[in-house]
Design a protein around this motif. Structure first.
Motif, PDB file in Angstrom:
ATOM      1  N   SER A  85      -2.138   2.450  -4.150  1.00  0.00           N
ATOM      2  CA  SER A  85      -3.184   2.727  -5.006  1.00  0.00           C
ATOM      3  C   SER A  85      -4.445   1.773  -5.061  1.00  0.00           C
ATOM      4  O   SER A  85      -4.303   0.627  -4.689  1.00  0.00           O
ATOM      5  N   ASP A 114      -6.913   8.297  -1.774  1.00  0.00           N
ATOM      6  CA  ASP A 114      -6.323   7.231  -2.730  1.00  0.00           C
ATOM      7  C   ASP A 114      -5.373   8.259  -3.628  1.00  0.00           C
ATOM      8  O   ASP A 114      -5.746   8.807  -4.265  1.00  0.00           O
ATOM      9  N   LYS A 163      -3.479   6.762  -5.771  1.00  0.00           N
ATOM     10  CA  LYS A 163      -3.298   6.230  -6.943  1.00  0.00           C
ATOM     11  C   LYS A 163      -1.673   6.100  -7.690  1.00  0.00           C
ATOM     12  O   LYS A 163      -1.455   6.276  -8.679  1.00  0.00           O
ATOM     13  N   ASN A 164      -1.012   5.698  -6.498  1.00  0.00           N
ATOM     14  CA  ASN A 164       0.427   5.400  -6.923  1.00  0.00           C
ATOM     15  C   ASN A 164       1.011   4.278  -5.835  1.00  0.00           C
ATOM     16  O   ASN A 164       0.079   3.777  -5.251  1.00  0.00           O
ATOM     17  N   GLY A 219      -3.432   5.474 -11.241  1.00  0.00           N
ATOM     18  CA  GLY A 219      -3.343   4.466 -10.229  1.00  0.00           C
ATOM     19  C   GLY A 219      -3.080   2.856 -10.674  1.00  0.00           C
ATOM     20  O   GLY A 219      -2.861   1.800 -10.119  1.00  0.00           O
TER      21      GLY A 219
END
Length: 285
Positions: free
Chosen positions: A91, A115, A117-118, A194
């Motif tokens: 992220s 992205d 987000k993890n 994220g």
């Protein structure tokens, strides 16, 4: 005419060598600094090396993002060979790796940096989804659009037995660590937008806590995409891992259940005795 597509990721997606080979996923490792030396995640250092060094010396590892030049050097051979590259990493809220990859993509062209987000196999789930779309003949732009719609649907959480690594990595305060240790709490860390945050605090023996955690994570089965699930851990005892793996399989929800070990970058921040169950939902969580 179908695009010539390659799916890439950084080492924080924690996908096994078998899965990378199965889907032809190419990875670039982040750097780990330990004992005055710099290593490459999963190449010349393992999570157990990190834990052993910390037990012996008290020193915690430091991780470093992939810089722009490293990203360019990684992407360029694929671009030169006519591929459109779809790249995944940790992220943007957690590392500059995403932004550096984006800058490299702008310079090269034909590189799409998502992205997601993890982190860990929360990202890995999206990597595999993209790889399957590529195999189905979707265009790169179509894959990127569909993956971006899936990003908020990833359920990524894990239960931590000890907050020392999160504290040393700046992910929690001394007060939070002291309070959890004093009350013998096992926090459940959830990734949302994220960022990592505590969604629940359990109390009890770690193995018992994990069983309760899994039941709760899988309770809303009607909202779960059943293709696959990851049970991902960072150095948990084999008997605990086997019990949780059996619990997830016995739920009968998923077509495929993958067991994976968190790599060095993720392990450097969560520490041993961390386990999560990660899957994708039908709607945003």
């Amino acid at each position: 005419m179908a695009d010539k597509i390659i799916i890439t990721s950084d080492s924080t997606t924690d996908l096994s060598a078998e899965l990378c080979e199965r889907y032809n996923i190419k990875t670039i490792p982040l750097s780990i600094t330990l004992g005055g030396k710099t290593y490459h995640d999963g190449v010349d250092i393992t999570p157990d090396d990190i834990y052993e060094h910390q037990r012996k010396t008290g020193e915690f590892p430091k991780t470093a993002a992939i810089n722009v030049d490293e990203a360019i050097n990684f992407f360029k051979p694929f671009v030169d060979d006519g591929y459109k590259v779809i790249h995944f990493g940790i992220s943007s809220e957690m590392s500059s790796t995403y932004n550096n990859a984006r800058l490299a993509a702008e310079e090269l062209g034909n590189v799409y940096v998502i992205d997601n987000k993890n982190l860990s196999t929360g990202s890995g789930l999206l990597v595999i989804a993209a790889a399957e779309m590529a195999l189905a003949g979707k265009l790169a732009e179509e894959i990127v659009d569909e993956i971006n719609k899936l990003v908020p649907c990833v359920s990524a959480s894990f239960v931590i037995d000890d907050l020392d690594y999160l504290y040393k990595g700046g992910r929690c305060t001394a007060l939070e660590m002291f309070g959890a240790n004093l009350l013998k709490l096992k926090p459940c860390i959830q990734v949302k937008d994220g960022k990592m945050g505590v969604s629940k605090k359990y109390r009890g023996r770690y193995g018992d806590v994990l069983k309760q955690y899994v039941d709760e994570q899988l309770a809303n089965k009607d909202n779960i995409i059943t293709d696959r699930v990851f049970v991902t851990h960072a150095g948990c005892k084999p008997e605990i891992v086997e019990a949780i793996l059996a619990q997830v399989k016995d739920s009968g929800i998923f077509d495929e259940v993958f067991l994976t070990r968190a790599g060095c970058t993720i392990s450097s921040h969560c520490g041993a005795n961390t386990l999560g169950v990660l899957f994708i939902c039908k709607s945003p969580i």
